[in-house]
Each structure stands twice: as structure tokens, then as C-alpha cells.
Design an enzyme around this catalytic site. Structure first.
Site, PDB file in Angstrom:
ATOM      1  N   ARG A 185       0.802  -1.220   0.000  1.00 14.85           N
ATOM      2  CA  ARG A 185       0.000   0.000   0.000  1.00 14.85           C
ATOM      3  C   ARG A 185       0.837   1.274   0.000  1.00 14.85           C
ATOM      4  NH1 ARG A 185      -2.851  -3.421   1.597  1.00 14.85           N
ATOM      5  NH2 ARG A 185      -1.073  -3.946   2.829  1.00 14.85           N
ATOM      6  N   THR A 186       1.761   1.347   0.932  1.00 12.08           N
ATOM      7  CA  THR A 186       2.439   2.631   1.096  1.00 12.08           C
ATOM      8  C   THR A 186       3.224   2.987  -0.153  1.00 12.08           C
ATOM      9  OG1 THR A 186       2.528   2.219   3.449  1.00 12.08           O
ATOM     10  CG2 THR A 186       3.930   3.970   2.628  1.00 12.08           C
ATOM     11  N   LYS A 206      25.803  -3.176  -0.544  1.00 12.84           N
ATOM     12  CA  LYS A 206      27.263  -3.009  -0.650  1.00 12.84           C
ATOM     13  C   LYS A 206      27.811  -2.216   0.520  1.00 12.84           C
ATOM     14  CE  LYS A 206      26.922  -2.662  -5.693  1.00 12.84           C
ATOM     15  NZ  LYS A 206      27.019  -1.674  -6.782  1.00 12.84           N
ATOM     16  N   HIS A 257       4.961   6.143  11.566  1.00 10.53           N
ATOM     17  CA  HIS A 257       4.461   5.997  10.197  1.00 10.53           C
ATOM     18  C   HIS A 257       3.487   7.153   9.933  1.00 10.53           C
ATOM     19  CE1 HIS A 257       3.251   4.314   6.496  1.00 10.53           C
ATOM     20  NE2 HIS A 257       2.903   3.102   6.854  1.00 10.53           N
TER      21      HIS A 257
HETATM   22  C1  NCD Z   1       1.528  -0.835   8.138  1.00  7.20           C
HETATM   23  C2  NCD Z   1       3.025  -0.683   8.304  1.00  7.20           C
HETATM   24  O1  NCD Z   1       3.772  -0.912   7.359  1.00  7.20           O
HETATM   25  O2  NCD Z   1       3.411  -0.309   9.388  1.00  7.20           O
HETATM   26  N1  NCD Z   1       1.157  -1.042   6.804  1.00  7.20           N
HETATM   27  C3  NCD Z   1       0.947   0.056   6.038  1.00  7.20           C
HETATM   28  O3  NCD Z   1       1.836   0.813   5.762  1.00  7.20           O
HETATM   29  N2  NCD Z   1      -0.305   0.287   5.654  1.00  7.20           N
HETATM   30  C4  NCD Z   1       0.933  -1.814   9.055  1.00  7.20           C
HETATM   31  C5  NCD Z   1       1.520  -3.195   9.116  1.00  7.20           C
HETATM   32  O4  NCD Z   1       2.462  -3.535   8.413  1.00  7.20           O
HETATM   33  O5  NCD Z   1       0.999  -3.953   9.915  1.00  7.20           O
END
Ligand code: NCD
Length: 362
Positions: free
Chosen positions: A51-52, A80, A129
Site C-alpha cells: 500500500r504505502t 554493498k 508511520h
Molecule cells: C503498516 C506498516 O507498514 O506499518 N502497513 C501500512 O503501511 N499500511 C501496518 C503493518 O504492516 O501492519
């Protein structure tokens, strides 16, 4: 250079403005389709992502810009031995803005210090995040209609779940938010979030191990997966992985207006049958994340053009190389020649925290 490392880098007003822009993009996508023409986003992903990374890519494409980058550490020069700082400096020659995800806590911060273009933290280890939080806030605003006067339950892995840490930080600035922390003993919210975000902001919160008991009180239920990749002991993961599974039965006593959220990916913590329930928001949440990333890219590129100064790197209240960070996931454990910098976050109790990963000094 203005970057986004932590959600608190943005004021509440700025978040409101991003929400406004995102809503406008949803209503008038054509108006934005060439806003980033000739601009390049570099996606540096040292850790898995669907997703991200793809929503950043889609966001830049829908703004008429281009995207370059890598999706795993093994296809980059990190293999490297190249430092994050060097990679960021170099990318500043090829792109206009960077989105970075790393298993190392503080890596995007190090990149932002080295780069001459804005850096967006797309997830650093178990730390934070912020762009997930931006999408989460837009989801609540659109699906619940308000960001004040909410009871929000967080369920699952509150220890390693970085989306939870960023989201709680963001919520701490809104009025009358009650937090319910639902997790096994072993995966409780870290103390730095509990004491330095919830307590410091006098937020009302309670901890419980029972999802069933908490559900009827909630306006928002934020489910999370147990973060297998952050466990040192796999037996512990196996013991905890099925701690919470949200089913339609468990929703019987929930509010009709409940918003069920999840940053995704889901493993088994929400039964797929719940997807049909109109309270399930998690796929819309993924879509809203893209619009907030579009709004954020526009904002940071505009500020870079206007040469707006970054204020994050203040050296107030810090000590340099007086303490050594002992967090094995901290960027200081791998990045050569990086000073160990700790900031005093609580003068009364003499608490110092690593500026990269927020681990407390021993
Ligand atoms: C989350 C993450 O990467 O922290 N996913 C995301 O970016 N939507 C949640 C997860 O990995 O559980």
C-alpha cells in the site's frame, strides 16, 4: 528543507489544510492532474510494502509526476554497505522528493538531515508511520464526521505497531479523545507513548486485554496485525498471533456508527465476513491514504520551492555522544560515524531519549 519524519512535524492547522486539499482532490481530480509535471518522487523502500509504496507511486502519477526507486534493500547499494546518508545525498541529484521506508528506526531522519530535497518517512521500524496517520485522520473525518469527541480503541500489537504510535501522537492534539488500549500483556503500548504522549497531554485512557468488553464504548476500532518481523523470539509470536480476531459476532454490541479501521495488511485479525459490514472502513482508508499523500507531496514540493526552512533539527536540550543508544533497531546501530544524540524530554525526571528512535538513555 522541510521533511515529514514524525506526524508532529505538522501543526493541527497544517493537517486541516492537507485534509482540505485531499477533499478537493477527491472532488476535482482533473484540477490536480498536472500539478507535479516534470517532478520526480524517489521511493526508497528497504522493507516490504504494498500500500504505502504503491499509493505514493499512484499519488505522484495522479499529480502528473514521475517515480523512480527500489522496493527492496537487496536491489540497492545498501547491500554493498552504502550509508543511508550517502544514498539520500545522491538521490537529491536525481529526484525532487523522497519517500523512505526502513527497518531501522530513525533512518528517514538521517536521510532528511543529509538530503537537499524533502524526505517523507514511509515507516521506520517499530517507531512511526506519519503518512499512514494522515490517511487515518482523513478516514475518520470523512466516515465519522469529526476529529474531536471520540473514543478510539487500538487493538493488537501496540508495542511494535508503528501506525498506532503515530496515530496516538496525532490524536493527542484533538479535544476530548478517549483511548482504549486492547492488547496482550506482552504487546502493550511502549512507555514513551504512554507517559510522554497520553499522560503529558492529560488524555483519558485505559488498558484492557478484552476486545469484547471494549467494543460497545467505541466510535473507532483500530485493529492491527501482530508484527511478526519485529519479534526476536518466534515462539512468542506463535503464542500471540491469534490473540484477537474480529468477527461479526463480536460486533453485535458495537455502535451502529462505529468505524472499523486497519492500516492493512490484514493477516487473520479481521474475519473477511466483516468486510461486508458497512462499518468496515479499511479499504476506503487505503484509498484515502493516497489522497493525503498527494496533498502532502504538493505541500512539501511547494515549500521546497519557497525554500521554507526546516525547524526540526534544533539542537536545544541535546547531549552528543554522552549516551549510546542500545536499541538494536536504531539507525545508530548500523550507520557509521553517526553521533549518538539524546534530547532531554523531561527535565524534572532527567529523561533523555535518542533523537532517532526515542529509546530512553540508560
Ligand atoms: C503498516 C506498516 O507498514 O506499518 N502497513 C501500512 O503501511 N499500511 C501496518 C503493518 O504492516 O501492519
Amino acid at each position: 528543507m522541510r521533511s515529514l519524519i514524525d506526524v508532529l512535524d505538522l501543526t493541527v492547522n497544517e493537517i486541516d489544510e492537507l485534509i482540505e486539499v485531499a477533499n478537493d482532490i477527491i472532488a476535482n481530480p482533473d484540477k490536480y492532474s498536472e500539478k507535479c509535471k516534470g517532478k520526480k518522487l524517489a521511493t526508497l523502500f528497504y522493507e516490504p510494502s504494498t500500500r504505502t509504496r504503491l499509493s505514493f507511486t499512484a499519488a505522484m502519477m495522479e499529480l502528473g509526476g514521475n517515480v523512480l526507486g527500489f522496493s527492496e534493500a537487496s536491489s540497492s547499494s545498501a547491500m554493498k554497505g552504502e550509508s543511508v546518508a550517502d544514498t539520500a545525498k545522491m538521490l537529491s541529484c536525481y529526484a525532487d522528493i523522497i519517500a523512505m521506508r526502513s527497518p531501522k528506526e530513525g533512518a528517514p531522519f538521517v536521510a532528511a538531515k543529509a538530503a537537499t530535497i524533502p524526505v517523507i518517512n514511509a515507516g521506520d521500524g517499530g517507531h512511526c508511520h506519519p503518512t499512514q496517520t494522515l490517511g487515518d485522520l482523513l478516514t475518520i473525518k470523512r466516515e465519522v464526521g469529526r476529529l474531536n469527541n471520540l473514543t478510539v480503541g487500538f487493538c493488537g500489537d501496540l508495542k511494535y505497531g508503528r501506525t498506532v504510535h503515530s496515530f496516538i501522537n496525532a490524536l493527542s492534539r484533538y479535544e476530548n479523545i478517549k483511548i482504549v488500549l486492547i492488547s496482550p500483556e506482552e504487546l502493550k503500548l511502549p512507555n514513551y507513548v504512554k507517559y510522554e504522549v497520553l499522560d503529558k497531554n492529560n488524555m483519558e485512557y485505559r488498558e484492557t486485554t478484552s476486545l469484547e468488553e471494549a467494543i460497545p464504548t467505541l466510535d473507532v476500532l483500530y485493529m492491527t496485525r501482530i508484527q511478526q518481523e519485529r519479534f526476536v523470539d518466534i515462539d512468542e509470536y506463535n503464542r500471540l498471533k491469534d490473540s484477537y480476531i474480529l468477527t461479526l459476532d463480536k460486533l453485535a454490541n458495537a455502535k451502529k456508527s462505529l468505524a472499523i479501521m486497519h492500516p492493512l495488511p490484514r493477516v487473520n485479525e479481521i474475519s473477511v465476513k466483516v468486510d461486508e459490514d458497512e462499518r468496515a472502513c479499511y479499504f476506503k482508508q487505503a484509498l484515502y491514504g493516497k489522497y493525503m499523500r498527494m496533498a502532502l507531496i504538493l505541500k512539501l514540493l511547494k515549500e521546497a520551492e519557497d525554500k521554507k526552512k526546516e525547524e526540526r533539527f534544533s539542537l536545544d536540550d541535546v547531549v552528543i555522544n554522552q549516551y549510546i543508544c542500545t536499541n538494536p533497531r536504531c539507525i545508530t546501530s548500523t550507520e557509521q560515524e553517526l553521533d549518538h544524540i539524546f534530547r532531554c524530554v523531561d527535565k524534572e525526571h532527567n529523561i533523555f531519549r535518542c533523537i532517532y528512535c526515542e529509546k530512553r538513555a540508560n
